[in-house]
Design a protein around this motif. Structure first.
Motif, PDB file in Angstrom:
ATOM      1  N   PRO A   1       0.896  -1.127  -0.106  1.00  0.00           N
ATOM      2  CA  PRO A   1       0.074   0.210   0.100  1.00  0.00           C
ATOM      3  C   PRO A   1       0.910   1.305  -0.075  1.00  0.00           C
ATOM      4  O   PRO A   1       2.068   1.337   0.381  1.00  0.00           O
ATOM      5  CB  PRO A   1      -0.798  -0.033   1.265  1.00  0.00           C
ATOM      6  N   VAL A   2       0.250   2.406  -0.508  1.00  0.00           N
ATOM      7  CA  VAL A   2       1.019   3.690  -0.514  1.00  0.00           C
ATOM      8  C   VAL A   2       0.046   4.845   0.121  1.00  0.00           C
ATOM      9  O   VAL A   2      -1.065   4.767   0.062  1.00  0.00           O
ATOM     10  CB  VAL A   2       1.173   3.928  -2.135  1.00  0.00           C
ATOM     11  N   SER A   3       0.858   5.770   0.708  1.00  0.00           N
ATOM     12  CA  SER A   3       0.191   6.876   1.324  1.00  0.00           C
ATOM     13  C   SER A   3       0.127   7.756   0.185  1.00  0.00           C
ATOM     14  O   SER A   3       1.168   8.515  -0.371  1.00  0.00           O
ATOM     15  CB  SER A   3       0.897   7.414   2.534  1.00  0.00           C
ATOM     16  N   VAL A   4      -1.172   8.483  -0.125  1.00  0.00           N
ATOM     17  CA  VAL A   4      -0.968   9.656  -1.108  1.00  0.00           C
ATOM     18  C   VAL A   4      -1.446  10.896  -0.129  1.00  0.00           C
ATOM     19  O   VAL A   4      -2.285  10.822   0.276  1.00  0.00           O
ATOM     20  CB  VAL A   4      -2.284   9.280  -2.198  1.00  0.00           C
ATOM     21  N   LEU A   5      -0.630  11.819  -0.685  1.00  0.00           N
ATOM     22  CA  LEU A   5      -0.858  13.069   0.106  1.00  0.00           C
ATOM     23  C   LEU A   5      -1.279  14.117  -0.890  1.00  0.00           C
ATOM     24  O   LEU A   5      -0.862  14.426  -1.973  1.00  0.00           O
ATOM     25  CB  LEU A   5       0.195  13.732   0.559  1.00  0.00           C
ATOM     26  N   VAL A   6      -2.544  14.794  -0.205  1.00  0.00           N
ATOM     27  CA  VAL A   6      -2.957  15.721  -1.079  1.00  0.00           C
ATOM     28  C   VAL A   6      -3.135  17.110  -0.598  1.00  0.00           C
ATOM     29  O   VAL A   6      -4.195  17.325   0.266  1.00  0.00           O
ATOM     30  CB  VAL A   6      -4.575  15.249  -1.798  1.00  0.00           C
ATOM     31  N   PRO A   7      -2.169  18.005  -0.546  1.00  0.00           N
ATOM     32  CA  PRO A   7      -2.216  19.169   0.113  1.00  0.00           C
ATOM     33  C   PRO A   7      -3.455  20.133  -0.587  1.00  0.00           C
ATOM     34  O   PRO A   7      -3.158  19.987  -1.851  1.00  0.00           O
ATOM     35  CB  PRO A   7      -0.788  19.969  -0.124  1.00  0.00           C
ATOM     36  N   ALA A   8      -4.140  20.806   0.153  1.00  0.00           N
ATOM     37  CA  ALA A   8      -5.240  21.550  -0.377  1.00  0.00           C
ATOM     38  C   ALA A   8      -5.514  22.917   0.267  1.00  0.00           C
ATOM     39  O   ALA A   8      -5.463  22.993   1.613  1.00  0.00           O
ATOM     40  CB  ALA A   8      -6.624  20.722  -0.407  1.00  0.00           C
TER      41      ALA A   8
ATOM     42  N   VAL B   1      -9.973  13.083  -5.163  1.00  0.00           N
ATOM     43  CA  VAL B   1     -10.260  12.121  -4.236  1.00  0.00           C
ATOM     44  C   VAL B   1     -10.702  11.018  -4.958  1.00  0.00           C
ATOM     45  O   VAL B   1     -10.357   9.761  -4.848  1.00  0.00           O
ATOM     46  CB  VAL B   1     -10.905  12.435  -3.063  1.00  0.00           C
ATOM     47  N   ARG B   2     -11.949  11.192  -5.457  1.00  0.00           N
ATOM     48  CA  ARG B   2     -12.552  10.033  -6.403  1.00  0.00           C
ATOM     49  C   ARG B   2     -11.654   9.177  -7.348  1.00  0.00           C
ATOM     50  O   ARG B   2     -11.661   8.317  -7.550  1.00  0.00           O
ATOM     51  CB  ARG B   2     -13.981  10.318  -7.073  1.00  0.00           C
ATOM     52  N   SER B   3     -10.762   9.840  -7.892  1.00  0.00           N
ATOM     53  CA  SER B   3      -9.688   9.505  -8.924  1.00  0.00           C
ATOM     54  C   SER B   3      -8.696   8.444  -8.139  1.00  0.00           C
ATOM     55  O   SER B   3      -8.615   7.283  -8.716  1.00  0.00           O
ATOM     56  CB  SER B   3      -9.024  10.383  -9.830  1.00  0.00           C
ATOM     57  N   LEU B   4      -8.480   8.746  -6.780  1.00  0.00           N
ATOM     58  CA  LEU B   4      -7.624   8.068  -6.310  1.00  0.00           C
ATOM     59  C   LEU B   4      -8.289   6.672  -5.669  1.00  0.00           C
ATOM     60  O   LEU B   4      -7.728   5.724  -5.680  1.00  0.00           O
ATOM     61  CB  LEU B   4      -6.630   8.715  -5.051  1.00  0.00           C
ATOM     62  N   ILE B   5      -9.234   6.897  -5.296  1.00  0.00           N
ATOM     63  CA  ILE B   5     -10.323   5.675  -4.713  1.00  0.00           C
ATOM     64  C   ILE B   5     -10.495   4.852  -5.819  1.00  0.00           C
ATOM     65  O   ILE B   5     -10.507   3.422  -5.645  1.00  0.00           O
ATOM     66  CB  ILE B   5     -11.429   6.202  -4.002  1.00  0.00           C
ATOM     67  N   ALA B   6     -10.703   5.288  -7.031  1.00  0.00           N
ATOM     68  CA  ALA B   6     -11.102   4.426  -8.426  1.00  0.00           C
ATOM     69  C   ALA B   6      -9.734   3.803  -8.814  1.00  0.00           C
ATOM     70  O   ALA B   6      -9.720   3.114  -9.702  1.00  0.00           O
ATOM     71  CB  ALA B   6     -11.638   5.167  -9.005  1.00  0.00           C
ATOM     72  N   GLY B   7      -8.623   3.933  -8.132  1.00  0.00           N
ATOM     73  CA  GLY B   7      -7.306   3.495  -8.713  1.00  0.00           C
ATOM     74  C   GLY B   7      -7.021   1.838  -8.282  1.00  0.00           C
ATOM     75  O   GLY B   7      -7.734   1.077  -7.845  1.00  0.00           O
ATOM     76  N   GLU B   8      -6.226   1.587  -9.201  1.00  0.00           N
ATOM     77  CA  GLU B   8      -5.874  -0.081  -9.098  1.00  0.00           C
ATOM     78  C   GLU B   8      -4.835  -0.716  -7.976  1.00  0.00           C
ATOM     79  O   GLU B   8      -4.657  -1.365  -7.930  1.00  0.00           O
ATOM     80  CB  GLU B   8      -5.123  -0.562 -10.499  1.00  0.00           C
ATOM     81  N   HIS B   9      -4.288   0.386  -7.483  1.00  0.00           N
ATOM     82  CA  HIS B   9      -3.255   0.323  -6.136  1.00  0.00           C
ATOM     83  C   HIS B   9      -3.994   0.529  -4.929  1.00  0.00           C
ATOM     84  O   HIS B   9      -4.340   1.576  -4.722  1.00  0.00           O
ATOM     85  CB  HIS B   9      -1.768   1.012  -6.720  1.00  0.00           C
ATOM     86  N   PRO B  10      -3.587  -0.482  -3.852  1.00  0.00           N
ATOM     87  CA  PRO B  10      -4.047   0.102  -2.514  1.00  0.00           C
ATOM     88  C   PRO B  10      -3.513   1.220  -2.188  1.00  0.00           C
ATOM     89  O   PRO B  10      -2.086   1.278  -2.217  1.00  0.00           O
ATOM     90  CB  PRO B  10      -3.666  -1.123  -1.587  1.00  0.00           C
TER      91      PRO B  10
END
Length: 731
Positions: free
Chosen positions: A362-369, A380-389
């Motif tokens: 698994p990978v941590s994805v950081l989204v500064p906003a 966020v939805r594009s990340l959740i729809a990804g193929e990698h955990p």
């Protein structure tokens, strides 16, 4: 950071309360610099007879209106009085005259020969040459020679108006005054010869010249040295008969004059042995000197003129060197990109290519906003729809538009929100790293969307334990406008082709903020994200290089970002990027002296980044300055061919980069227009960044307004070679 705005009609200094719009300094200063450069080029073209010169030569006409006493008289014609008068040089006297100089090569040789044989002469100088070589005019006067006017640009005066004749005379005098501090009363018309050749076209000019206070000096003996007949023939041509006096026409400029110098060196002692004296004109005629000392305002005008001409020549010489440098850099960059990007593509697309064991953790994805309410849901939805955990951590950096609340209301699994007071992007990313659960950390912008396969492709290079960071493939999502299409070309060609090149050279300068991945270990060892510069992505990438890690490029890790849609926002973004890159280069300048494998970036990457991303864009306007100059003043055809040649090279590289990225070629239709308009904007942005850096100015973060209209197309299935663009798979 919020910006305060004034109400319409607030105090603005205008009597009616209306707001006065002033040209911003960021525009005014670059415009003034470019205008000054163009002015120097114009002055240089004027002095070199490329502007306002008239090279027409009139054929001989009849002599119906010329007084017979002028035709039969001597070569010195005085029309200052009511009745014209002519004078001849006494017997056993010769007045050597030299036209068209001073020339930096041949005039000093002529002067040396005259000095060696103790002879004086008259030099009829043009204003163009006197302005460029004032030291030679000063030497002529200091060594006892006389100076005469030969016009400024050497036109046939019979074609010119009285106003143009006055201008030619005054400019010629201005140059002589600036060079030697004198005025002269002697004048020789260009293309003139003997008094007997005076005709009804040149005679009115001679009369008008006299009305302006000048004595016209033609010739009685023509050396015809311009034909280059050989020294012996020149000597025969200038040898007078029976001891008669003569005014001899020779040239010290206009081409190779070595025959003139050789003939002069032999002729002077021969004629002196026969009793001839070689004097200047007023000495030979026993008349008052033709020179008058100039002082006061007129002297200062002449001095200023010569100074400006010298400056224009020096600046132009520097510009020409700069043009050669930028030409070399452009071709070198295109050559390197073309070759090395091809090597990169072949290497990573081989069937047996592998970074190492597949990365599935698994990978941590950081989204500064910060105030990303319009974009954050798509991101966020594009990340959740990804193929990698993944776990998704949205770091809300003090947003005031409900960004954090939008994410929380989505209630998506694996998505967390971390709130903090506004502290800037580097602080938000460091906060995200502190809250991340996994060793591999992906960083992206809050206005960017990932394809389903992006995270998977982005982290595969970590199968190589030497890799500390990975750059993804950032793409423009809103490319349906002209300015978006131009940025699309820039991203595909200027950024991603660059990254392929730097990957092969193992000196990647920047992990894009829109799509990049890091080992937590690498981040911690270099102290995390820094706010020392405005380009924190470039700063951290350089730091990771210097710590000994590899930084690579993952071409299939595509991210779609919302590019600025207005000139003002594009300006703000690129200004920050340019200035931040300069800051990062300066911060890591000691990388040039790093030793061992970690020193590769300093030895290779830092010089290339400095040349290609800072120096080359700064010098690039020279291409367009010389283009405009060439189009207006010539050589027009060669200028156009050269510009289209550069455009062709760019088009080849752009096409190649689009093919490598499997993009449609349609946007390249706007490439010529991009080179004319968009590139100029980038020049001015970089110039402003340089000015800010050199003056020690500080630039703050500026928030760009987003529309949130970017969405990612579906990715290609794992293991397939095609890319999905706009819902269609491109092979």
């Amino acid at each position: 950071m919020a910006t305060r705005t004034r109400r319409p009609g607030a105090a603005t200094g205008a009597p009616d309360g209306s707001r006065r719009r002033r040209l911003p300094m960021r525009l005014l200063l670059p415009i003034l610099v470019l205008a000054a450069l163009m002015a120097m080029l114009m002055l240089r073209g004027y002095v070199h007879s490329e502007i306002l010169a008239d090279h027409r030569v009139r054929p001989e006409a009849s002599a119906d209106k010329v007084p017979q006493k002028v035709i039969d008289g001597g070569p010195v014609i005085d029309t200052r009085g009511k009745s014209p008068a002519t004078l001849k040089v006494p017997d056993r006297h010769m007045v050597l005259t030299f036209d068209d100089g001073p020339d930096p090569t041949w005039t000093p040789k002529v002067l040396d020969v005259l000095k060696e044989h103790d002879a004086h002469a008259v030099f009829f100088v043009t204003g163009t040459m006197a302005s460029r070589y004032p030291d030679l005019v000063r030497r002529m006067v200091d060594e006892g020679h006389e100076i005469g006017l030969h016009t400024f640009n050497h036109p046939d005066l019979s074609y010119q108006s009285k106003k143009r004749i006055d201008w030619e005379l005054s400019q010629n005098q201005l140059a002589i005054t600036g060079a030697a501090g004198i005025r002269t009363s002697l004048f020789r018309p260009p293309y003139s010869s003997f008094a007997a050749a005076m005709d009804n076209e040149s005679w009115p000019v001679t009369q008008y010249i006299g009305s302006r206070g000048y004595i016209t000096v033609v010739t009685s003996v023509d050396s015809e040295d311009w034909r280059k007949p050989g020294a012996a023939r020149i000597i025969r041509n200038v040898t007078p008969e029976d001891g008669k006096g003569a005014i001899v026409l020779m040239h010290d400029s206009g081409g190779d004059r070595h025959q003139t110098v050789e003939a002069l060196d032999r002729f002077l002692p021969q004629m002196k042995a026969k009793g001839y004296a070689f004097d200047n004109l007023t000495e030979a005629l026993d008349a008052p000197s033709a020179h008058t000392e100039v002082a006061g305002v007129d002297r200062w005008k002449g001095t200023a003129w010569v100074f400006l001409v010298q400056a224009s020549d020096n600046i132009t010489a520097v510009l020409v060197v700069g043009l050669a440098i930028i030409g070399f850099l452009v071709l070198a960059r295109f050559g390197l990109m073309f070759v090395l990007s091809g090597i990169h593509a072949r290497r990573v697309r081989r069937r047996d290519f592998s970074w190492g064991p597949p990365v599935t953790e698994p990978v941590s994805v950081l989204v500064p906003a910060y105030n990303e309410a319009k974009c954050i849901e798509n991101t966020v939805r594009s990340l959740i729809a990804g193929e990698h955990p993944v776990e998704v951590i949205v770091i809300d950096d003090g947003s005031s538009d409900g960004t954090a609340r939008i994410v929380e209301n989505l209630a998506l699994p694996g998505v967390r929100v971390v709130r903090q007071l506004n502290a800037g992007k580097p602080a938000a990313l460091n906060r995200g790293v502190a809250n991340a659960r996994y060793d591999l950390v992906v960083m992206m912008d809050g206005d960017t969307v990932f394809e389903p396969s992006t995270v998977r492709e982005l982290v595969q290079p970590f199968g190589d334990p030497r890799v500390g960071a990975v750059a993804g493939n950032a793409k423009v999502g809103n490319k349906d406008t002209l300015i978006g299409a131009w940025q699309h070309i820039e991203y595909v060609m200027g950024f991603n082709l660059d990254r392929r090149m730097y990957d092969v050279l193992q000196c990647m300068p920047t992990i894009p903020g829109a799509v990049g991945a890091f080992r937590r270990t690498a981040l911690e060892r270099v102290g995390g994200m820094s706010d020392d510069t405005l380009a924190e992505d470039t700063d951290i990438t350089m730091a990771i290089h210097r710590d000994g890690w590899r930084v690579v490029y993952a071409e299939k890790a595509r991210a779609w970002t919302e590019a600025p849609e207005s000139v003002q926002q594009l300006w703000s973004q690129r200004y920050r990027w340019s200035y931040g890159t300069m800051q990062a280069i300066w911060k890591h300048r000691r990388a040039l002296f790093d030793k061992g494998p970690s020193g590769r970036f300093g030895r290779v990457g830092l010089p290339l980044v400095s040349l290609f991303m800072v120096l080359a864009p700064l010098l690039a306007p020279l291409i367009d300055i010389f283009l405009v100059y060439g189009l207006v003043f010539g050589p027009t055809e060669k200028t156009i061919l050269a510009w289209f040649g550069v455009l062709a090279v760019q088009a080849v590289c752009a096409t190649y980069s689009f093919i490598l990225d499997r993009e449609k070629l349609t946007p390249l239709i706007s490439l010529p227009l991009q080179q004319i308009l968009y590139r100029q904007l980038m020049y001015v942005v970089l110039l402003q960044s340089w000015i800010t850096a050199l003056t020690g100015g500080r630039l703050r973060w500026q928030k760009l307004r987003r529309k949130g209209g970017v969405s990612a197309p579906p990715s290609e299935p794992a293991g397939r070679g095609g890319q999905v663009v706009g819902g269609r798979t491109v092979a």
